[in-house]
Design a protein around this motif. Structure first.
Motif, PDB file in Angstrom:
ATOM      1  N   ASN A 117       0.847  -1.176   0.000  1.00 35.29           N
ATOM      2  CA  ASN A 117       0.000   0.000   0.000  1.00 35.29           C
ATOM      3  C   ASN A 117       0.894   1.241   0.000  1.00 35.29           C
ATOM      4  O   ASN A 117       1.168   1.831   1.044  1.00 35.29           O
ATOM      5  CB  ASN A 117      -0.925  -0.029   1.220  1.00 35.29           C
ATOM      6  CG  ASN A 117      -1.962   1.061   1.175  1.00 35.29           C
ATOM      7  OD1 ASN A 117      -1.859   1.985   0.387  1.00 35.29           O
ATOM      8  ND2 ASN A 117      -2.954   0.953   2.029  1.00 35.29           N
ATOM      9  N   TRP A 118       1.349   1.653  -1.169  1.00 32.29           N
ATOM     10  CA  TRP A 118       2.306   2.749  -1.272  1.00 32.29           C
ATOM     11  C   TRP A 118       1.767   4.086  -0.780  1.00 32.29           C
ATOM     12  O   TRP A 118       2.502   4.823  -0.106  1.00 32.29           O
ATOM     13  CB  TRP A 118       2.827   2.876  -2.704  1.00 32.29           C
ATOM     14  CG  TRP A 118       3.848   1.829  -2.987  1.00 32.29           C
ATOM     15  CD1 TRP A 118       3.670   0.688  -3.696  1.00 32.29           C
ATOM     16  CD2 TRP A 118       5.196   1.806  -2.513  1.00 32.29           C
ATOM     17  NE1 TRP A 118       4.825  -0.053  -3.705  1.00 32.29           N
ATOM     18  CE2 TRP A 118       5.785   0.614  -2.994  1.00 32.29           C
ATOM     19  CE3 TRP A 118       5.965   2.661  -1.744  1.00 32.29           C
ATOM     20  CZ2 TRP A 118       7.096   0.285  -2.725  1.00 32.29           C
ATOM     21  CZ3 TRP A 118       7.280   2.326  -1.472  1.00 32.29           C
ATOM     22  CH2 TRP A 118       7.824   1.142  -1.963  1.00 32.29           C
ATOM     23  N   SER A 162       2.886   7.673   5.925  1.00 35.65           N
ATOM     24  CA  SER A 162       3.535   7.374   7.201  1.00 35.65           C
ATOM     25  C   SER A 162       4.936   7.985   7.252  1.00 35.65           C
ATOM     26  O   SER A 162       5.380   8.428   8.306  1.00 35.65           O
ATOM     27  CB  SER A 162       3.589   5.867   7.444  1.00 35.65           C
ATOM     28  OG  SER A 162       4.483   5.241   6.548  1.00 35.65           O
ATOM     29  N   LEU A 163       5.622   8.028   6.130  1.00 34.77           N
ATOM     30  CA  LEU A 163       6.949   8.664   6.097  1.00 34.77           C
ATOM     31  C   LEU A 163       6.836  10.171   6.282  1.00 34.77           C
ATOM     32  O   LEU A 163       7.652  10.786   6.972  1.00 34.77           O
ATOM     33  CB  LEU A 163       7.652   8.361   4.778  1.00 34.77           C
ATOM     34  CG  LEU A 163       8.113   6.928   4.571  1.00 34.77           C
ATOM     35  CD1 LEU A 163       8.740   6.787   3.194  1.00 34.77           C
ATOM     36  CD2 LEU A 163       9.079   6.493   5.650  1.00 34.77           C
ATOM     37  N   ILE A 164       5.806  10.769   5.693  1.00 36.01           N
ATOM     38  CA  ILE A 164       5.604  12.205   5.833  1.00 36.01           C
ATOM     39  C   ILE A 164       5.295  12.552   7.282  1.00 36.01           C
ATOM     40  O   ILE A 164       5.793  13.539   7.831  1.00 36.01           O
ATOM     41  CB  ILE A 164       4.474  12.680   4.904  1.00 36.01           C
ATOM     42  CG1 ILE A 164       4.926  12.577   3.448  1.00 36.01           C
ATOM     43  CG2 ILE A 164       4.042  14.104   5.228  1.00 36.01           C
ATOM     44  CD1 ILE A 164       3.808  12.742   2.442  1.00 36.01           C
ATOM     45  N   ASN A 165       4.475  11.729   7.938  1.00 42.49           N
ATOM     46  CA  ASN A 165       4.038  12.007   9.303  1.00 42.49           C
ATOM     47  C   ASN A 165       5.007  11.497  10.364  1.00 42.49           C
ATOM     48  O   ASN A 165       4.768  11.702  11.547  1.00 42.49           O
ATOM     49  CB  ASN A 165       2.663  11.389   9.550  1.00 42.49           C
ATOM     50  CG  ASN A 165       1.595  12.061   8.722  1.00 42.49           C
ATOM     51  OD1 ASN A 165       1.659  13.259   8.484  1.00 42.49           O
ATOM     52  ND2 ASN A 165       0.623  11.298   8.276  1.00 42.49           N
TER      53      ASN A 165
END
Length: 40
Positions: free
Chosen positions: A10-11, A17-20
């Motif tokens: 689920n890209w 999630s990486l941004i947050n």
């Protein structure tokens, strides 16, 4: 960078999630805000 242990399926969710990462969100109720304003 180490090899991932699983394949990402689920890209969009992974990218979000990486941004947050490292983000902290918390809620303050109205009473706490009123009390804080009275201390000033």
């Amino acid at each position: 960078m180490p090899k991932p242990y699983f394949k990402t399926k689920n890209w969009p969710q992974y990218n979000n999630s990486l941004i947050n990462k490292g983000s902290l969100t918390f809620w303050i109720d109205e009473e706490a805000i009123r009390d804080w304003k009275q201390l000033k």
